[in-house]
Design a protein around this motif. Structure first.
Motif, PDB file in Angstrom:
ATOM      1  N   ALA A 134      58.689  -0.870 -22.380  1.00 36.39           N
ATOM      2  CA  ALA A 134      59.886  -1.679 -22.619  1.00 36.39           C
ATOM      3  C   ALA A 134      61.064  -1.187 -21.779  1.00 36.39           C
ATOM      4  CB  ALA A 134      60.248  -1.661 -24.104  1.00 36.39           C
ATOM      5  N   ILE A 135      61.237   0.133 -21.685  1.00 41.79           N
ATOM      6  CA  ILE A 135      62.386   0.633 -20.925  1.00 41.79           C
ATOM      7  C   ILE A 135      62.158   0.465 -19.427  1.00 41.79           C
ATOM      8  CG2 ILE A 135      61.768   3.081 -20.616  1.00 41.79           C
ATOM      9  CD1 ILE A 135      65.195   1.591 -21.677  1.00 41.79           C
ATOM     10  N   GLU A 136      60.906   0.476 -18.995  1.00 44.59           N
ATOM     11  CA  GLU A 136      60.622   0.175 -17.585  1.00 44.59           C
ATOM     12  C   GLU A 136      60.995  -1.275 -17.276  1.00 44.59           C
ATOM     13  OE1 GLU A 136      56.524   1.188 -17.309  1.00 44.59           O
ATOM     14  OE2 GLU A 136      56.894   3.296 -16.829  1.00 44.59           O
ATOM     15  N   ALA A 137      60.698  -2.174 -18.209  1.00 52.01           N
ATOM     16  CA  ALA A 137      61.079  -3.581 -18.029  1.00 52.01           C
ATOM     17  C   ALA A 137      62.602  -3.711 -17.999  1.00 52.01           C
ATOM     18  CB  ALA A 137      60.486  -4.432 -19.157  1.00 52.01           C
ATOM     19  N   TYR A 138      63.277  -2.939 -18.832  1.00 52.00           N
ATOM     20  CA  TYR A 138      64.744  -2.938 -18.842  1.00 52.00           C
ATOM     21  C   TYR A 138      65.292  -2.478 -17.495  1.00 52.00           C
ATOM     22  CZ  TYR A 138      69.515  -1.438 -19.970  1.00 52.00           C
ATOM     23  OH  TYR A 138      70.881  -1.262 -19.968  1.00 52.00           O
ATOM     24  N   ARG A 149      68.543   7.329 -19.202  1.00 54.78           N
ATOM     25  CA  ARG A 149      68.495   8.353 -20.257  1.00 54.78           C
ATOM     26  C   ARG A 149      67.343   8.098 -21.215  1.00 54.78           C
ATOM     27  NH1 ARG A 149      68.523   8.990 -25.155  1.00 54.78           N
ATOM     28  NH2 ARG A 149      68.763   6.747 -25.443  1.00 54.78           N
ATOM     29  N   GLN A 150      67.194   6.844 -21.630  1.00 55.40           N
ATOM     30  CA  GLN A 150      66.119   6.507 -22.556  1.00 55.40           C
ATOM     31  C   GLN A 150      64.756   6.766 -21.936  1.00 55.40           C
ATOM     32  OE1 GLN A 150      65.748   6.006 -25.589  1.00 55.40           O
ATOM     33  NE2 GLN A 150      63.899   4.791 -25.915  1.00 55.40           N
ATOM     34  N   TYR A 151      64.609   6.417 -20.662  1.00 52.98           N
ATOM     35  CA  TYR A 151      63.340   6.668 -19.970  1.00 52.98           C
ATOM     36  C   TYR A 151      63.047   8.165 -19.939  1.00 52.98           C
ATOM     37  CZ  TYR A 151      59.640   6.420 -16.482  1.00 52.98           C
ATOM     38  OH  TYR A 151      58.430   6.528 -15.838  1.00 52.98           O
ATOM     39  N   SER A 152      64.052   8.969 -19.601  1.00 55.21           N
ATOM     40  CA  SER A 152      63.880  10.421 -19.553  1.00 55.21           C
ATOM     41  C   SER A 152      63.531  10.979 -20.927  1.00 55.21           C
ATOM     42  CB  SER A 152      65.169  11.074 -19.035  1.00 55.21           C
ATOM     43  OG  SER A 152      65.056  12.481 -18.998  1.00 55.21           O
ATOM     44  N   GLU A 153      64.158  10.440 -21.958  1.00 57.68           N
ATOM     45  CA  GLU A 153      63.918  10.897 -23.332  1.00 57.68           C
ATOM     46  C   GLU A 153      62.465  10.671 -23.742  1.00 57.68           C
ATOM     47  OE1 GLU A 153      64.380  12.506 -26.888  1.00 57.68           O
ATOM     48  OE2 GLU A 153      66.270  12.130 -25.854  1.00 57.68           O
ATOM     49  N   VAL A 154      61.981   9.460 -23.530  1.00 63.58           N
ATOM     50  CA  VAL A 154      60.615   9.138 -23.960  1.00 63.58           C
ATOM     51  C   VAL A 154      59.595   9.922 -23.142  1.00 63.58           C
ATOM     52  CG1 VAL A 154      58.937   7.301 -24.349  1.00 63.58           C
ATOM     53  CG2 VAL A 154      61.370   6.821 -24.608  1.00 63.58           C
TER      54      VAL A 154
END
Length: 279
Positions: A134-138, A149-154
């Motif tokens: 989902a964050i890659e799509a974002y 940040r969210q990508y790094s977190e996950v």
């Protein structure tokens, strides 16, 4: 005469107000509320994984019902957060004894053994995978600080759960992505907290620096924009750094403050036991 004064608007003006302001704010606010509810379930730890999963299903339906009123980027961002927090629920420690055993493995450098302390790795990875998708799509739509940040977190959470090859392939990208996030927005509070926590939780042999991390987190406490999760993470991050540095008595006040926020949190209560037992 009452304390509340009536605001008089022409009917046409009221209709315009309702049609323009409310859709823009309500959809985003409601999506954020859904994520916040799941996050609170995860941190409070008053529910079993099964109970949280049931709530997650309801939250997922709510988010889907809002999808038509959200932009694609808003939907993907909130979807990533929803899946991330469900993954965190499955990854959470089951009891304080596990927190202590996990901590000992870290101190002993037994990083490949850390997975044994998680009881639902398959479910955790499943939701983290969905979160990453989902964050890659974002990021395909908006490559901004919060998305990075969210990508790094996950991805950072996945390092310990995937086979060693995953860490070798992606380990460096976690920090690189976080640096990109901070470059785009140096004031991103959650990114700054991640940066400080990384210094604390990363072993010195891999570039960690506990004192530097504690200093960074202490500087963030009074900054505007910190939510309950942020403050809790700051308090526990500082306390963990102090415990690892054999400064257990100094960790006590930070743990006490964290307990005021999420008193039932198992990780926190494990840290409290560590601080008390090792004094």
């Amino acid at each position: 005469m009452g304390l509340v004064k009536k605001m008089k608007l022409p009917l046409a003006g009221l209709i315009v107000l309702l049609c323009t302001v409310l859709p823009l704010s309500a959809s985003s606010r409601n999506a954020s509320d859904i994520i916040n509810d799941l996050m609170e379930d995860v941190f409070q730890q008053k529910l079993s994984d099964g109970e949280i999963k049931a709530r997650y299903e309801g939250y997922s339906e709510e988010l889907e019902s809002l999808s038509a009123s959200l932009s694609k980027s808003e939907y993907f961002y909130h979807k990533s957060l929803l899946e991330y927090w469900m993954g965190r629920a499955y990854q959470s420690f089951n009891d304080t004894e596990t927190v202590i055993n996990h901590h000992q493995d870290v101190l002993d450098g037994h990083y490949l053994k850390l997975k044994r302390h998680y009881s639902a790795i398959e479910q955790t990875v499943h939701h983290y995978d969905l979160s990453l998708q989902a964050i890659e799509a974002y990021l395909e739509i908006e490559k901004d600080s919060e998305g990075l940040r969210q990508y790094s977190e996950v991805q950072g959470q996945m390092i310990l759960l995937r086979p060693p090859g995953y860490a070798l392939k992606n380990g460096l990208s976690v920090k690189r992505t976080l640096k990109k996030s901070l470059k785009l927005n140096p004031d991103n509070i959650k990114s700054k907290i991640m940066e400080g926590a990384s210094d604390i939780y990363t072993p010195a042999v891999y570039g960690g620096n506990i004192d530097k991390g504690i200093e960074k987190l202490e500087e963030l406490i009074l900054l505007p924009g910190c939510d309950r999760e942020d403050i809790f993470n700051i308090y526990t991050g500082i306390a963990y750094g102090l415990i690892v540095s054999d400064r257990n008595s100094e960790a006590g006040p930070w743990l006490s403050k964290a307990k005021d926020i999420y008193p039932h949190n198992i990780y926190l209560n494990g840290l409290i036991r560590l601080a008390e037992e090792e004094q």
